[in-house]
Each structure stands twice: as C-alpha cells, then as structure tokens.
Motif scaffolding. Structure first.
Motif, PDB file in Angstrom:
ATOM      1  N   TYR A  67       0.847  -1.207   0.000  1.00 55.32           N
ATOM      2  CA  TYR A  67       0.000   0.000   0.000  1.00 55.32           C
ATOM      3  C   TYR A  67       0.875   1.247   0.000  1.00 55.32           C
ATOM      4  CZ  TYR A  67      -4.513  -2.239   0.846  1.00 55.32           C
ATOM      5  OH  TYR A  67      -5.661  -2.962   0.714  1.00 55.32           O
ATOM      6  N   PRO A  68       0.339   2.321  -0.598  1.00 56.61           N
ATOM      7  CA  PRO A  68       1.130   3.556  -0.578  1.00 56.61           C
ATOM      8  C   PRO A  68       1.228   4.135   0.838  1.00 56.61           C
ATOM      9  CG  PRO A  68      -1.026   3.952  -1.582  1.00 56.61           C
ATOM     10  CD  PRO A  68      -0.946   2.482  -1.306  1.00 56.61           C
ATOM     11  N   ASP A  69       2.114   5.112   0.983  1.00 60.03           N
ATOM     12  CA  ASP A  69       2.174   5.871   2.221  1.00 60.03           C
ATOM     13  C   ASP A  69       1.011   6.862   2.211  1.00 60.03           C
ATOM     14  OD1 ASP A  69       2.609   7.578   4.294  1.00 60.03           O
ATOM     15  OD2 ASP A  69       4.446   8.451   3.481  1.00 60.03           O
ATOM     16  N   GLY A  70      -0.024   6.567   2.975  1.00 59.74           N
ATOM     17  CA  GLY A  70      -1.217   7.421   2.990  1.00 59.74           C
ATOM     18  C   GLY A  70      -0.921   8.845   3.407  1.00 59.74           C
ATOM     19  N   HIS A  74       7.212  11.775   1.991  1.00 59.85           N
ATOM     20  CA  HIS A  74       8.311  12.357   1.196  1.00 59.85           C
ATOM     21  C   HIS A  74       7.815  13.434   0.245  1.00 59.85           C
ATOM     22  CE1 HIS A  74      11.194   9.596   2.852  1.00 59.85           C
ATOM     23  NE2 HIS A  74      10.398   8.587   2.557  1.00 59.85           N
ATOM     24  N   LEU A  75       6.707  13.164  -0.417  1.00 61.03           N
ATOM     25  CA  LEU A  75       6.202  14.143  -1.391  1.00 61.03           C
ATOM     26  C   LEU A  75       5.721  15.420  -0.687  1.00 61.03           C
ATOM     27  CD1 LEU A  75       5.514  15.012  -4.226  1.00 61.03           C
ATOM     28  CD2 LEU A  75       3.385  13.675  -4.089  1.00 61.03           C
ATOM     29  N   ARG A  76       5.046  15.248   0.420  1.00 63.90           N
ATOM     30  CA  ARG A  76       4.595  16.461   1.144  1.00 63.90           C
ATOM     31  C   ARG A  76       5.787  17.259   1.646  1.00 63.90           C
ATOM     32  NH1 ARG A  76       1.037  14.637   5.630  1.00 63.90           N
ATOM     33  NH2 ARG A  76       0.581  16.816   6.100  1.00 63.90           N
ATOM     34  N   CYS A 252     -11.297  14.325   5.318  1.00 62.40           N
ATOM     35  CA  CYS A 252     -12.321  13.985   4.320  1.00 62.40           C
ATOM     36  C   CYS A 252     -11.826  12.995   3.269  1.00 62.40           C
ATOM     37  CB  CYS A 252     -12.776  15.254   3.600  1.00 62.40           C
ATOM     38  SG  CYS A 252     -13.486  16.478   4.689  1.00 62.40           S
ATOM     39  N   ARG A 253     -10.538  12.722   3.258  1.00 62.32           N
ATOM     40  CA  ARG A 253     -10.020  11.907   2.151  1.00 62.32           C
ATOM     41  C   ARG A 253     -10.009  10.426   2.497  1.00 62.32           C
ATOM     42  NH1 ARG A 253      -4.947   9.995   3.081  1.00 62.32           N
ATOM     43  NH2 ARG A 253      -3.701  11.069   4.677  1.00 62.32           N
ATOM     44  N   GLN A 254      -9.890   9.601   1.452  1.00 60.41           N
ATOM     45  CA  GLN A 254      -9.692   8.175   1.665  1.00 60.41           C
ATOM     46  C   GLN A 254      -8.274   7.947   2.181  1.00 60.41           C
ATOM     47  OE1 GLN A 254     -10.847   5.414  -1.306  1.00 60.41           O
ATOM     48  NE2 GLN A 254     -12.578   6.640  -1.994  1.00 60.41           N
ATOM     49  N   PRO A 255      -8.058   6.833   2.885  1.00 61.22           N
ATOM     50  CA  PRO A 255      -6.744   6.622   3.503  1.00 61.22           C
ATOM     51  C   PRO A 255      -5.586   6.609   2.495  1.00 61.22           C
ATOM     52  CG  PRO A 255      -8.334   4.994   4.301  1.00 61.22           C
ATOM     53  CD  PRO A 255      -9.029   5.781   3.243  1.00 61.22           C
ATOM     54  N   PHE A 256      -5.847   6.079   1.289  1.00 60.58           N
ATOM     55  CA  PHE A 256      -4.753   5.959   0.307  1.00 60.58           C
ATOM     56  C   PHE A 256      -5.134   6.685  -0.979  1.00 60.58           C
ATOM     57  CE2 PHE A 256      -4.677   2.017   2.895  1.00 60.58           C
ATOM     58  CZ  PHE A 256      -3.484   2.255   3.557  1.00 60.58           C
ATOM     59  N   ASN A 257      -5.520   7.943  -0.865  1.00 59.35           N
ATOM     60  CA  ASN A 257      -6.030   8.654  -2.042  1.00 59.35           C
ATOM     61  C   ASN A 257      -4.944   8.986  -3.050  1.00 59.35           C
ATOM     62  OD1 ASN A 257      -4.887  10.671  -0.376  1.00 59.35           O
ATOM     63  ND2 ASN A 257      -6.177  12.233  -1.287  1.00 59.35           N
ATOM     64  N   SER A 258      -3.703   9.007  -2.621  1.00 60.45           N
ATOM     65  CA  SER A 258      -2.614   9.292  -3.557  1.00 60.45           C
ATOM     66  C   SER A 258      -1.799   8.013  -3.715  1.00 60.45           C
ATOM     67  CB  SER A 258      -1.760  10.433  -2.994  1.00 60.45           C
ATOM     68  OG  SER A 258      -0.664  10.661  -3.822  1.00 60.45           O
ATOM     69  N   ASN A 259      -1.792   7.451  -4.921  1.00 61.45           N
ATOM     70  CA  ASN A 259      -1.167   6.131  -5.073  1.00 61.45           C
ATOM     71  C   ASN A 259       0.361   6.217  -5.112  1.00 61.45           C
ATOM     72  OD1 ASN A 259      -0.137   5.909  -7.967  1.00 61.45           O
ATOM     73  ND2 ASN A 259      -2.210   6.697  -8.271  1.00 61.45           N
ATOM     74  N   SER A 260       1.008   5.080  -4.973  1.00 60.30           N
ATOM     75  CA  SER A 260       2.465   5.115  -4.794  1.00 60.30           C
ATOM     76  C   SER A 260       3.196   5.538  -6.068  1.00 60.30           C
ATOM     77  CB  SER A 260       2.983   3.771  -4.282  1.00 60.30           C
ATOM     78  OG  SER A 260       2.437   2.709  -5.021  1.00 60.30           O
ATOM     79  N   MET A 261       2.682   5.148  -7.243  1.00 62.16           N
ATOM     80  CA  MET A 261       3.324   5.600  -8.495  1.00 62.16           C
ATOM     81  C   MET A 261       3.234   7.117  -8.596  1.00 62.16           C
ATOM     82  SD  MET A 261       4.746   3.490 -10.539  1.00 62.16           S
ATOM     83  CE  MET A 261       5.302   2.459  -9.228  1.00 62.16           C
ATOM     84  N   GLN A 263       2.975   9.290  -6.185  1.00 64.94           N
ATOM     85  CA  GLN A 263       3.888   9.931  -5.225  1.00 64.94           C
ATOM     86  C   GLN A 263       5.327   9.876  -5.720  1.00 64.94           C
ATOM     87  OE1 GLN A 263       3.322   8.954  -0.998  1.00 64.94           O
ATOM     88  NE2 GLN A 263       1.261   8.227  -1.466  1.00 64.94           N
ATOM     89  N   THR A 264       5.719   8.721  -6.244  1.00 70.47           N
ATOM     90  CA  THR A 264       7.091   8.543  -6.728  1.00 70.47           C
ATOM     91  C   THR A 264       7.381   9.475  -7.898  1.00 70.47           C
ATOM     92  OG1 THR A 264       7.035   6.227  -6.078  1.00 70.47           O
ATOM     93  CG2 THR A 264       8.677   6.830  -7.723  1.00 70.47           C
ATOM     94  N   ALA A 265       6.468   9.492  -8.850  1.00 67.12           N
ATOM     95  CA  ALA A 265       6.685  10.294 -10.061  1.00 67.12           C
ATOM     96  C   ALA A 265       6.658  11.784  -9.736  1.00 67.12           C
ATOM     97  CB  ALA A 265       5.611   9.971 -11.095  1.00 67.12           C
TER      98      ALA A 265
END
Ligand code: PLP
Length: 365
Positions: A67-70, A74-76, A252-261, A263-265
């Motif tokens: 699962y991605p980092d919810g 790193h991206l934030r 308000c967001r889903q736990p994993f709304n930003s997927n790992s690809m 975030q990486t990209a």
C-alpha cells in the motif's frame, strides 16, 4: 419502480463531465492510426512526463504490492520545502480535482449551503455542487474574465465555498495580482476561497498566493502535476492551506487517495526544473505563434495566460468534427454553453504546424 427512484435525485439533472476525446476512441471510430492523431484537447504536456519521473516509476514498479504511504511523507516534505511552508499545510489529492471534492465534503453541507464561482469557470465546481446538493451560484463574468466585484456580490450568508480560477480554464484569462489580493482580503469570514492555480507555472509575474496562505488568508491554493509536469494520467495534485484547513481536508479523504506511483513520479518530477523550463518555453512560444495565426485569420480569441487558446470559430461542433477527420482533437465549448467557441491546447511545434495546415480548410468548409 425504477432504480432511479432510489438514487440521489440530483443525479437525474447531472450532466457528466465531458473530457477531451481520447486518441483511442478517435482512432477506432474513424479508422485512423492512433500514432497519427494529435490531441490538443486537454491542456496536457505534449513533451510527456519528466524523464526523471519515468525512471523513478520504473524503479518503483516492483513495490506495487505494498500500500502507498497514505500520509505522503516524502512528497509532502518536498512540496513543503519547495513552497517554503510547513508540511502540515500540504494535502495531496487524486488530481487537484479530488481536492475540489474534499472542499465540498468539508464545507458544503447538503441542502443548506451554497457555492459561488464565475460564469465560464472550470465546470467541475458546478458538477460537484450538484452532487453534494449545494446550491451553485454563477456570478456574471466580464468578457470571459472573472468579475471579482460580481463574485463578491453573489456571496450569501449560506455561502461556504468561493471558487476562483487563475488563470481560468477554458477562457485562459488571469486576474491582476493586486485585484486578487484585495478580493481575498475583502472576503467575509464565513467563506472558504478555493484558488485553483492549475496553470500557475505558465504565468508571468505570478501572484504570491502561498505567502497569502502563510499570512492567514482563508484560501486553499490548488496546484497540479497534470499540466506543466505532464503527469495527467497518474492523477496527482495538491492543496496548500493553513494547518487547520489542511487538517479538515485530510479528514475527508480516503486513507490511500494518492497512489504510490503518483507519489514517486511527482517527487522526481518536482526536482526536474529542466523539464518544466522546457515545457514553459515551448508553451509560451507556441501560444504566441497560435495567437498570431488566429489574428491572421481574423478570428476573435481571448489572449491566453495558460497553455491553451480560446477562440471563436462559428460552429464549434462542426469545426471539432472536421478536425477529428484530420486526426486532430480539440475541444468544443458547446458543453459550456458557448457553441461558437473552441479551445486549442498548445502542442509541440510539429503538432502546431499540422494544426495550422488543417485548420483553415475546416474553417471555410
Ligand atoms: C486541468 C485543471 C485542473 C487539474 O485537474 P487534475 O485533477 O489535477 O488533473 C484543475 N483545475 C483546472 C481549472 C484545470 O483546468
């Protein structure tokens, strides 16, 4: 009894968002080679994603079972560093469109609140208002520009969300920095202003909106990786707001709304200033050339501050269809209630040459 009677009654009136026509659909419907088709319909980056983002994604493929980092640590952090804000002020979305939805979740209580935006602003604000049963108020525009006084005048006691798009899509117009600042300073305390800056990176002398957030302005600044970063297919965008507002949106967001690809990209793309600079230069040159071309043809267009040009062609649907047969996809503005106008995204120099060769033919046809 129809299943529609069980459903949210607002869905009957909802006209689904009409996206730019996919290359694959055009190829199938017209029997064309997909490789021969150019899409100038969704303001995408014709140079593609940053090569650094592509390489980072390739390296990350083997980790897709996790699962991605919810929390998007790193991206934030990287966005916060770049914007010089605290990480608590950054929220990631599945495209910045998702953050528009989160704003409705957070501030648009169904049946008893309203939202305000300019006429001919980005249509998603209106669609989501319908979904959330929030009354949508369209303020009159001024020659396709936001009329900030009219927007302010449209705000009611039950208004919670005010959308401002700068530069605006589909018209391409911008708001002068000082007028925008005065407008934000003059907003009543019972509204949250969503400042959609999807095309911010194309602006000359952009407004210091992140500074305004830091000074306490009640705004959510939206940015996206879909336009200058060339990552529209991944769905990644972000919001910058006060820590308190960002926390409300996070709930308000889903736990994993930003997927790992994504975030990486996005993390790699953010560092690729070369790719962004090349995109910007190509876009501004292509835009000047396209506007000169429209001038030469005697067409009325709205001078653009973004990566597309909004132009009057007579019968938008006819021109759209005729260009499709030439393997060129643009966007008719009929769904915005502007059946004489089309929007053309800036492509590579080669793509623009093809457009310039085909367009006069379909215009007179
Ligand atoms: C393209 C665009 C967006 C970006 O949406 P994503 O969900 O980030 O792809 C947002 N707002 C406006 C006005 C746009 O034109």
């Amino acid at each position: 009894m129809s299943v529609w009677n069980l459903a949210n009654p607002n869905l009957r009136q909802l006209v689904p968002y009409e996206p730019g026509k996919p290359i694959d659909d055009v190829a199938r419907e017209l029997g064309l080679d997909p490789a021969s088709i150019i899409k100038l319909a969704s303001n995408e980056n014709p140079l593609g994603p940053s090569p650094k983002a592509v390489a980072a994604m390739q390296a990350a493929l083997q980790g897709l079972h996790i699962y991605p980092d919810g929390g998007c640590f790193h991206l934030r952090n990287a966005i916060a560093d770049k914007m010089n804000v605290d990480r608590s002020m950054v929220i990631l979305g599945n495209g910045s469109n998702e953050i528009i939805e989160l704003a409705y979740h957070a501030f648009g209580r169904p049946g008893c609140t309203s939202a305000v935006a300019s006429r001919y602003a980005f249509v998603v604000y209106k669609l989501m208002a319908q979904l959330f049963d929030v009354e949508f108020i369209e303020a009159p525009d001024r020659e396709f520009h936001h009329d900030l006084a009219a927007i302010n005048a449209a705000i009611r006691p039950d208004t919670r969300l005010v959308f401002v798009t700068n530069p605006n899509n589909p018209t391409g117009t911008r708001i002068p920095n000082d007028e925008l600042k005065a407008f934000i300073d003059g907003l009543p305390p019972h509204v949250m202003c969503v400042l959609d800056e999807a095309y911010y990176e194309f602006l000359e002398n952009p407004p210091p909106t992140i500074e305004w957030v830091k000074q306490g302005a009640r705004i959510i600044v939206l940015r996206t990786f879909s336009k200058i970063q060339g990552l529209a297919g991944l769905r990644v965008g972000y919001g910058i707001a006060s820590p308190e507002t960002a926390e409300i949106l996070q709930r308000c967001r889903q736990p994993f709304n930003s997927n790992s690809m994504a975030q990486t990209a996005a993390l790699a793309g953010l560092q690729d200033t070369d790719h962004m600079a090349r995109t910007r230069t190509m876009t501004l040159e292509g835009r000047a050339r396209l506007q000169a071309f429209f001038t030469k043809l005697g067409l009325k267009f709205v001078p653009s501050e973004a990566n597309f040009v909004f132009v009057e062609v007579g019968d938008a649907d006819r021109v759209f269809k005729a260009l499709l047969r030439e393997g060129i996809i643009i966007r008719s503005m009929t769904s915005y209630g502007l059946p004489a106008w089309v929007r053309v995204s800036i492509g590579t120099p080669e793509q623009m040459k093809r457009f310039e060769a085909a367009f006069p033919k379909v215009l007179v046809a």
